[in-house]
Motif scaffolding. Structure first.
Motif, PDB file in Angstrom:
ATOM      1  N   SER A  38       0.838  -1.196   0.000  1.00  0.00           N
ATOM      2  CA  SER A  38       0.000   0.000   0.000  1.00  0.00           C
ATOM      3  C   SER A  38       0.879   1.255   0.000  1.00  0.00           C
ATOM      4  CB  SER A  38      -0.916  -0.018   1.225  1.00  0.00           C
ATOM      5  OG  SER A  38      -1.570   1.214   1.381  1.00  0.00           O
ATOM      6  N   ASN A  39       1.937   1.246   0.805  1.00  0.00           N
ATOM      7  CA  ASN A  39       2.859   2.389   0.865  1.00  0.00           C
ATOM      8  C   ASN A  39       3.527   2.612  -0.486  1.00  0.00           C
ATOM      9  OD1 ASN A  39       4.079   1.583   4.235  1.00  0.00           O
ATOM     10  ND2 ASN A  39       2.211   2.617   3.583  1.00  0.00           N
ATOM     11  N   LEU A  40       3.889   1.530  -1.167  1.00  0.00           N
ATOM     12  CA  LEU A  40       4.533   1.652  -2.476  1.00  0.00           C
ATOM     13  C   LEU A  40       3.547   2.194  -3.501  1.00  0.00           C
ATOM     14  CD1 LEU A  40       6.531  -1.707  -2.538  1.00  0.00           C
ATOM     15  CD2 LEU A  40       7.531   0.585  -2.763  1.00  0.00           C
ATOM     16  N   LYS A  41       2.318   1.670  -3.491  1.00  0.00           N
ATOM     17  CA  LYS A  41       1.370   2.017  -4.540  1.00  0.00           C
ATOM     18  C   LYS A  41       0.891   3.462  -4.427  1.00  0.00           C
ATOM     19  CE  LYS A  41      -2.700   0.401  -6.939  1.00  0.00           C
ATOM     20  NZ  LYS A  41      -3.885   1.107  -6.439  1.00  0.00           N
ATOM     21  N   LEU A  42       0.712   3.926  -3.170  1.00  0.00           N
ATOM     22  CA  LEU A  42       0.268   5.307  -2.968  1.00  0.00           C
ATOM     23  C   LEU A  42       1.457   6.256  -2.825  1.00  0.00           C
ATOM     24  CD1 LEU A  42      -2.573   4.498  -0.397  1.00  0.00           C
ATOM     25  CD2 LEU A  42      -2.931   5.249  -2.736  1.00  0.00           C
ATOM     26  N   ALA A  43       2.671   5.741  -3.017  1.00  0.00           N
ATOM     27  CA  ALA A  43       3.899   6.525  -2.849  1.00  0.00           C
ATOM     28  C   ALA A  43       3.880   7.246  -1.501  1.00  0.00           C
ATOM     29  CB  ALA A  43       4.084   7.518  -4.004  1.00  0.00           C
ATOM     30  N   SER A  44       3.509   6.506  -0.463  1.00  0.00           N
ATOM     31  CA  SER A  44       3.337   7.115   0.852  1.00  0.00           C
ATOM     32  C   SER A  44       4.659   7.326   1.575  1.00  0.00           C
ATOM     33  CB  SER A  44       2.436   6.214   1.722  1.00  0.00           C
ATOM     34  OG  SER A  44       1.149   6.154   1.173  1.00  0.00           O
ATOM     35  N   GLY A  45       5.659   6.525   1.233  1.00  0.00           N
ATOM     36  CA  GLY A  45       6.947   6.618   1.925  1.00  0.00           C
ATOM     37  C   GLY A  45       7.377   5.230   2.352  1.00  0.00           C
ATOM     38  N   PHE A  46       8.500   5.164   3.073  1.00  0.00           N
ATOM     39  CA  PHE A  46       9.088   3.871   3.432  1.00  0.00           C
ATOM     40  C   PHE A  46       9.198   3.714   4.937  1.00  0.00           C
ATOM     41  CE2 PHE A  46      11.247   5.100  -0.645  1.00  0.00           C
ATOM     42  CZ  PHE A  46      10.531   4.222  -1.458  1.00  0.00           C
ATOM     43  N   CYS A  47       8.594   2.671   5.452  1.00  0.00           N
ATOM     44  CA  CYS A  47       8.717   2.372   6.874  1.00  0.00           C
ATOM     45  C   CYS A  47      10.139   1.859   7.150  1.00  0.00           C
ATOM     46  CB  CYS A  47       7.684   1.303   7.232  1.00  0.00           C
ATOM     47  SG  CYS A  47       7.746   0.760   8.944  1.00  0.00           S
ATOM     48  N   PRO A  48      10.828   2.441   8.143  1.00  0.00           N
ATOM     49  CA  PRO A  48      12.218   2.037   8.412  1.00  0.00           C
ATOM     50  C   PRO A  48      12.286   0.718   9.192  1.00  0.00           C
ATOM     51  CG  PRO A  48      11.557   3.752   9.933  1.00  0.00           C
ATOM     52  CD  PRO A  48      10.370   3.522   9.034  1.00  0.00           C
ATOM     53  N   VAL A  49      11.943  -0.368   8.511  1.00  0.00           N
ATOM     54  CA  VAL A  49      11.757  -1.670   9.167  1.00  0.00           C
ATOM     55  C   VAL A  49      13.005  -2.132   9.914  1.00  0.00           C
ATOM     56  CG1 VAL A  49      11.426  -4.131   8.663  1.00  0.00           C
ATOM     57  CG2 VAL A  49       9.862  -2.429   7.705  1.00  0.00           C
ATOM     58  N   GLN A  50      14.170  -2.000   9.277  1.00  0.00           N
ATOM     59  CA  GLN A  50      15.376  -2.502   9.932  1.00  0.00           C
ATOM     60  C   GLN A  50      15.655  -1.742  11.236  1.00  0.00           C
ATOM     61  OE1 GLN A  50      19.272  -1.839   8.259  1.00  0.00           O
ATOM     62  NE2 GLN A  50      19.803  -4.007   8.516  1.00  0.00           N
ATOM     63  N   LYS A  51      15.446  -0.427  11.212  1.00  0.00           N
ATOM     64  CA  LYS A  51      15.664   0.371  12.432  1.00  0.00           C
ATOM     65  C   LYS A  51      14.674  -0.033  13.526  1.00  0.00           C
ATOM     66  CE  LYS A  51      17.609   4.669  10.554  1.00  0.00           C
ATOM     67  NZ  LYS A  51      17.401   6.126  10.470  1.00  0.00           N
ATOM     68  N   LEU A  52      13.428  -0.313  13.141  1.00  0.00           N
ATOM     69  CA  LEU A  52      12.418  -0.706  14.125  1.00  0.00           C
ATOM     70  C   LEU A  52      12.768  -2.056  14.746  1.00  0.00           C
ATOM     71  CD1 LEU A  52       9.128   0.353  12.269  1.00  0.00           C
ATOM     72  CD2 LEU A  52      10.391   1.630  13.976  1.00  0.00           C
ATOM     73  N   LEU A  53      13.241  -2.983  13.913  1.00  0.00           N
ATOM     74  CA  LEU A  53      13.651  -4.294  14.434  1.00  0.00           C
ATOM     75  C   LEU A  53      14.848  -4.143  15.366  1.00  0.00           C
ATOM     76  CD1 LEU A  53      13.399  -6.641  11.305  1.00  0.00           C
ATOM     77  CD2 LEU A  53      12.022  -6.772  13.383  1.00  0.00           C
TER      78      LEU A  53
END
Ligand code: ZN
Length: 456
Positions: free
Chosen positions: A292-307
């Motif tokens: 959904s973030n990719l399709k709406l060009a919403s931005g990127f969740c910083p998954v590695q930092k959150l982990l």
């Protein structure tokens, strides 16, 4: 029969409901574990034991036995953020940024079409799609949650229905007060239901003002339910709030007291390092929706930092109008690939971590990890079988890698929810596919015939 156990010799097989013998079992707990030639023993909807298949038939006598010699068994996938009924808007308005898509397309269409019947038909379509894709539980946010719950209950699907709260009037409720009260009624109705739970679902910081949010917090504490909210979905959301109030949305929500282990913060594409450490100490959960973030060009969740900060991550598809599918297999793959690109690190979000997000991570976020999310004795038998015999997934060196990077949802053969066999060799046992498709087509015809929608 009542004294049977007294005369039964010690090595006599124990009678149970079901044995599923599989080539591989990936229990998710312990992490990154693959059991070869193992069997799951199930009784009264719960997992009794995982044991080597060679021992299982001696130890147990089952009413039903399944031999899945080319299959991997995984915990049923948990779609931790969706709007199930929006499946009827799939493909209605694409290739648009979030606010244009919402304000000029989705909200007007919802205003015109949403009804109990729409929500029931859309939810049935969504559940059929999710079951065929190995999903056994979904966390929903939509209008008429009573209908969503009723349909899930009829099908035998596990669901957490969102008690939506939003400032503006809709056909479901006219005022924040009415949203809250209707939501509490739904909660009370399903309070002791084995498969249906509820969560408060205030839509987003920009659509719910402080006063109703404060009441959501109070009720969520009293009712002991999670709070499910879109937060920091786009840079636009954050900058608008900052210029209007001087506070970023997460800071405002923190001041209100909503950022606690109860919170499922969906999207979170805009996060400073300070916000990440604040989230980590709060115990709040993040629901990542990469497609959904990719399709709406919403931005990127910083998954590695959150982990790295030890924040619990769950995975969601979002609604079918912004994805455009409810496919948790493609979502796991997208999450793994995107995390690597965003972190510029090929070791970011491994295959096993992606599977964890889609199972146990989701269960923890929903507060259901005592019952679902991994294949361990005592938990509910929510199980997905994936047939890896297809050419496209041969040969199999590492089953978990194969599931995340090569397999597709069409390889899901069987699904059980609380031990009930809801997908049997790709056939839905409690839903009629033909009727669901016919109803979806009827809705599309009606919606297409309405003149104000562009491009139809
Ligand atoms: Zn959403």
């Amino acid at each position: 029969m009542h004294n049977n156990h007294k005369i039964k010799p010690k090595n006599h097989p124990e009678t149970i409901d079901t044995l599923i013998h599989a080539r591989w079992i990936i229990p998710v707990e312990p992490h990154n574990t693959v059991l070869n030639h193992h069997t799951i023993a199930i009784h009264e909807g719960h997992i009794v034991e995982l044991l080597p298949s060679a021992e299982a038939s001696k130890k147990y006598q089952a009413d039903t036995e399944h031999r899945l010699d080319e299959h991997a068994l995984i915990p049923g996938l948990i779609n931790a953020h969706t709007h199930a009924a929006m499946s009827l808007f799939r493909g209605l308005a694409d290739d648009l940024p979030l606010m244009d898509w919402l304000q000029n397309h989705i909200w007007p269409a919802e205003g015109k079409w949403i009804s109990p019947e729409f929500v029931a038909d859309g939810t049935r379509l969504a559940i059929a799609e999710m079951l065929r894709g190995g999903t056994t539980c979904f966390n929903d946010m939509y209008f008429f949650p009573d209908e969503t719950a009723r349909v899930a209950d009829n099908v035998g699907m596990r669901a957490v229905v969102g008690l939506i709260v939003i400032d503006f009037p809709t056909v479901w409720a006219a005022t924040p007060d009415e949203y809250l009260h209707k939501g509490i009624e739904v909660h009370d109705h399903y309070r002791h239901h084995p498969l249906i739970r509820t969560a408060f679902a205030p839509h987003a910081p920009y659509t719910v003002s402080d006063e109703p949010l404060q009441r959501v917090i109070t009720f969520a504490e009293e009712m002991d339910v999670p709070i499910h909210m879109h937060i920091h979905e786009t840079a636009h959301e954050v900058s608008e709030a900052s210029s209007q109030t001087g506070l970023r949305p997460l800071a405002r929500l923190t001041k209100l007291g909503i950022v606690t282990p109860r919170l499922m913060a969906v999207h979170m594409t805009q996060l400073s390092d300070g916000e990440i450490s604040h989230l980590a100490s709060s115990g709040a959960h993040v629901v990542h929706c990469p497609e959904s973030n990719l399709k709406l060009a919403s931005g990127f969740c910083p998954v590695q930092k959150l982990l790295a900060a030890d924040i619990n991550l769950a995975l969601g598809t979002d609604g079918a109008a912004s994805n455009n599918d409810l496919d948790m297999f493609s979502e796991m793959r997208s999450a793994a690939l995107l995390a690597k690109a965003v972190a510029d690190d090929a070791s970011a979000l491994t295959a096993a971590q992606a599977l964890h997000m889609a199972t146990l991570g989701g269960a923890r976020a929903l507060g259901l990890d005592d019952n679902i999310g991994s294949l361990v004795p005592g938990k509910a038998a929510d199980i997905t079988a994936v047939n890896l015999s297809a050419l496209e997934t041969q040969p199999v060196y590492h089953p978990i890698s194969q599931l995340i990077y090569a397999a597709g949802r069409e390889q899901v053969s069987d699904v059980w929810v609380a031990g009930q066999h809801l997908l049997k060799e790709r056939e839905l046992t409690t839903l009629d596919l033909h009727t669901i498709i016919e109803k979806a087509r009827n809705w599309a015809e009606k919606i297409q015939a309405a003149d104000e929608l562009p491009g139809m």
